[in-house]
Design an enzyme around this catalytic site. Structure first.
Site, PDB file in Angstrom:
ATOM      1  N   HIS A  62      -3.207   3.306   9.471  1.00  0.00           N
ATOM      2  CA  HIS A  62      -4.009   4.477   9.810  1.00  0.00           C
ATOM      3  C   HIS A  62      -3.407   5.150  11.037  1.00  0.00           C
ATOM      4  O   HIS A  62      -3.175   4.496  12.051  1.00  0.00           O
ATOM      5  CB  HIS A  62      -5.457   4.077  10.096  1.00  0.00           C
ATOM      6  CG  HIS A  62      -6.199   3.638   8.884  1.00  0.00           C
ATOM      7  ND1 HIS A  62      -7.494   3.175   8.917  1.00  0.00           N
ATOM      8  CD2 HIS A  62      -5.838   3.592   7.583  1.00  0.00           C
ATOM      9  CE1 HIS A  62      -7.888   2.859   7.698  1.00  0.00           C
ATOM     10  NE2 HIS A  62      -6.896   3.100   6.879  1.00  0.00           N
ATOM     11  N   ASP A 100      -2.970   6.511   2.180  1.00  0.00           N
ATOM     12  CA  ASP A 100      -2.384   7.450   3.150  1.00  0.00           C
ATOM     13  C   ASP A 100      -3.058   8.820   3.116  1.00  0.00           C
ATOM     14  O   ASP A 100      -2.433   9.834   3.424  1.00  0.00           O
ATOM     15  CB  ASP A 100      -0.873   7.631   2.902  1.00  0.00           C
ATOM     16  CG  ASP A 100      -0.135   6.315   2.793  1.00  0.00           C
ATOM     17  OD1 ASP A 100      -0.250   5.518   3.740  1.00  0.00           O
ATOM     18  OD2 ASP A 100       0.534   6.084   1.780  1.00  0.00           O
TER      19      ASP A 100
END
Length: 416
Positions: free
Chosen positions: A42, A14
Site C-alpha cells: 500500500h 494495486d
C-alpha cells in the site's frame, strides 16, 4: 453496537486502497488488516512524503487510530519490525493477532525455487513465500504469532518440521538453517513484538460492543481471490469482503457498508488473463504516467483499460455499497478512453466472467477524453467528459461512485 465497514480492492490489486483508507481512517477508531502478507503493498502520500506499507494497516499514519493485524494475515516478523521502525509510539496503537500465521525465510526460499523450476509456466508470484505459508497453515503444519512468546519451544518444533521436509528441501536446493540461527532470530522477534501480540478478535468484539468505529482494510484484489479469481494465477487467500470476516473473527451481522476500490483503468502484476490489457502506446503511456511499478516486487505492472465486466462481477461478489474511483488523473490528456463493456467468448458476446477468462476478448466502448482533472477537489469543477466517463462506469458496474481520487495526495479526493 456499531458495525464494521470494509474497504476492498475489486480488480487485480494495486487499486489505491492505501490512499482511501488513509483518507477515511480519520473517521475511524480501528483500522484492521485481515488477509495476505507482505506480498501486498500500500502506497500513501502525505505532504509529499511517500510511505510504502506491506503489513502495517494504513491507519498507522493517523495517530488516533488503533491498528490491527488479524488472524487471517501471514506475518513476516522481519518485514513487520522494519516497517514499525518508520513510526514512533506504536504501543497501544498496534496489535497483532496471536492466531496469525508466521511467514519465515524458508517459505520465501521454497516459493522462489518452485517458480524457477516452473520456468515459463510460473505463476508470477511475488516470491515472498506467501503461498507456502498458507500451505503450512492449511495442512496444519504452520506456526502462529503467539508461539513467538516461547522461542525455544518454537525453534524445536521448526527443526522437527525441517527434518521432515529435508528431502523436499534437497530437491529444491535449499540449505537447512541451523538451530542457533533460528533461535537467535526468534528471540529477537519476541523482544520486539511481544508487547503487540494479543487476542485481536476479542479486542474487536469489545470495540464494536462499545460503539467504536472499525474499518477493515482488504489486501490485493478480488480478481486474485483464491476461489473467484483467475485461477491458478491468483493469491493464496480470500480477498473478497467475506474473507475480511474470517480473517478478523467477525460475523456477517457485524458488517456495515462495503466500499470497492477501483482504478479508472486496469493493471495487473504477474501472469494470467487480462482481457483489457493494452500492449500498445496507450498501455505504455498509462504505466508511465501512473508510475505503475509494484510496491512489493518492483515489477512493471501490465496496463489496460477499465474492465466493466470484471468490476460488475466483483461488485456482486463483494456486495458493494459504493465505489471509490482512483487515479482518474492518469487519464488526463488522452484524446479518447476505452471501457471494456463486454467480452467476445467462443463466438458469442457475453457480459459475465467465465472461469477460463484467458479465452475472452474485450469489446470496447470508446469515449472522448478530457484535458485535466489532476488536483481537483470539487466534482462540479471536473470536465464534462470526465463526468460522462464516471457516469458510464456507474451504469456498467451497477454501483454509484462515492469517492474520486485526482492525485496521490490525501486531500486530492472528491467525496460525493
Amino acid at each position: 453496537m456499531s458495525k464494521a465497514d470494509i474497504v476492498v480492492g475489486i480488480q487485480w490489486g494495486d487499486e489505491g486502497k492505501g490512499k482511501i483508507v488513509d483518507k477515511l481512517c480519520e473517521n475511524y477508531d480501528y483500522v484492521c488488516r485481515s488477509a495476505g502478507g507482505h506480498n501486498a503493498g500500500h502506497t500513501i502520500w502525505v505532504d509529499g512524503i511517500r510511505y510504502a506499507l506491506h503489513l502495517m494497516p494504513s491507519g498507522v499514519l493517523n495517530k488516533q487510530c488503533i491498528n490491527v493485524i488479524g488472524n487471517g494475515v501471514v506475518v513476516n516478523p522481519d518485514v513487520l519490525i522494519s516497517e514499525m521502525a518508520q513510526f514512533e509510539n506504536l504501543e497501544g496503537r498496534l496489535f497483532i493477532s496471536d492466531r496469525a500465521h508466521l511467514n519465515l525465510n524458508h517459505h520465501a526460499l521454497i516459493d522462489q525455487a518452485r517458480e524457477r523450476l516452473k520456468g515459463d509456466k510460473a505463476i508470477g508470484t511475488t516470491g515472498k513465500g506467501i503461498g507456502p505459508s498458507y500451505e503450512d497453515k492449511i495442512s496444519r503444519n504452520g506456526h502462529r504469532v503467539g508461539e513467538l512468546l516461547e522461542p525455544e519451544k518454537l525453534c524445536e518444533n521448526l527443526m522437527k518440521d525441517f527434518e521432515l521436509k529435508k528431502t523436499y528441501f534437497d530437491v529444491l536446493g535449499i540449505a537447512m538453517p541451523s538451530y542457533d540461527e533460528i533461535l537467535k532470530d526468534l528471540k529477537r522477534f519476541k523482544e520486539v513484538l511481544a508487547p503487540y501480540i494479543t487476542d485481536t478478535t476479542r479486542m474487536l468484539w469489545k470495540a464494536l460492543d462499545e460503539d467504536k468505529k472499525v474499518l477493515l482494510e482488504g489486501a490485493q484484489g478480488s480478481m486474485l481471490d483464491i476461489d473467484h479469481g483467475t485461477y491458478p494465477y491468483v493469491t493464496s487467500s480470500t480477498t473478497i469482503s467475506a474473507g475480511a470476516l474470517s480473517g478478523l473473527g467477525l460475523n456477517p451481522k457485524e458488517i456495515g457498508k462495503v466500499i470497492g476500490i477501483v482504478k479508472a483503468y486496469t493493471t495487473r502484476v504477474g501472469n494470467g488473463a487480462f482481457p483489457s490489457e493494452d500492449l500498445g502506446e496507450d498501455g505504455e503511456k498509462i504505466g508511465l504516467i501512473g508510475k505503475e511499478i509494484g510496491v512489493s516486487t518492483g515489477r512493471k505492472r501490465r496496463c489496460g483499460w477499465f474492465d466493466a465486466v470484471a468490476v460488475r462481477y466483483t461488485a456482486r461478489l463483494n456486495g458493494l455499497d459504493t465505489l471509490s474511483l482512483m487515479k482518474l488523473d492518469v487519464l488526463d490528456g488522452f484524446e479518447s478512453v476505452k471501457i471494456c463493456k463486454a467480452y467476445e467468448y467462443k463466438g458469442q458476446e457475453i457480459d459475465y466472467v467465465p472461469c477460463d477468462l484467458e479465452n475472452a476478448k474485450p469489446i470496447y466502448e470508446v469515449m472522448e477524453g478530457w484535458d485535466k482533472v489532476a488536483g481537483i477537489r470539487d466534482y462540479d469543477l471536473l470536465p464534462e467528459n470526465a463526468k460522462k466517463y464516471i457516469k458510464r462506469l456507474e451504469e456498467l458496474s451497477g454501483v454509484k461512485v462515492g469517492y474520486i481520487s485526482t492525485s496521490p495526495e490525501r486531500e486530492d479526493t472528491i467525496i460525493l
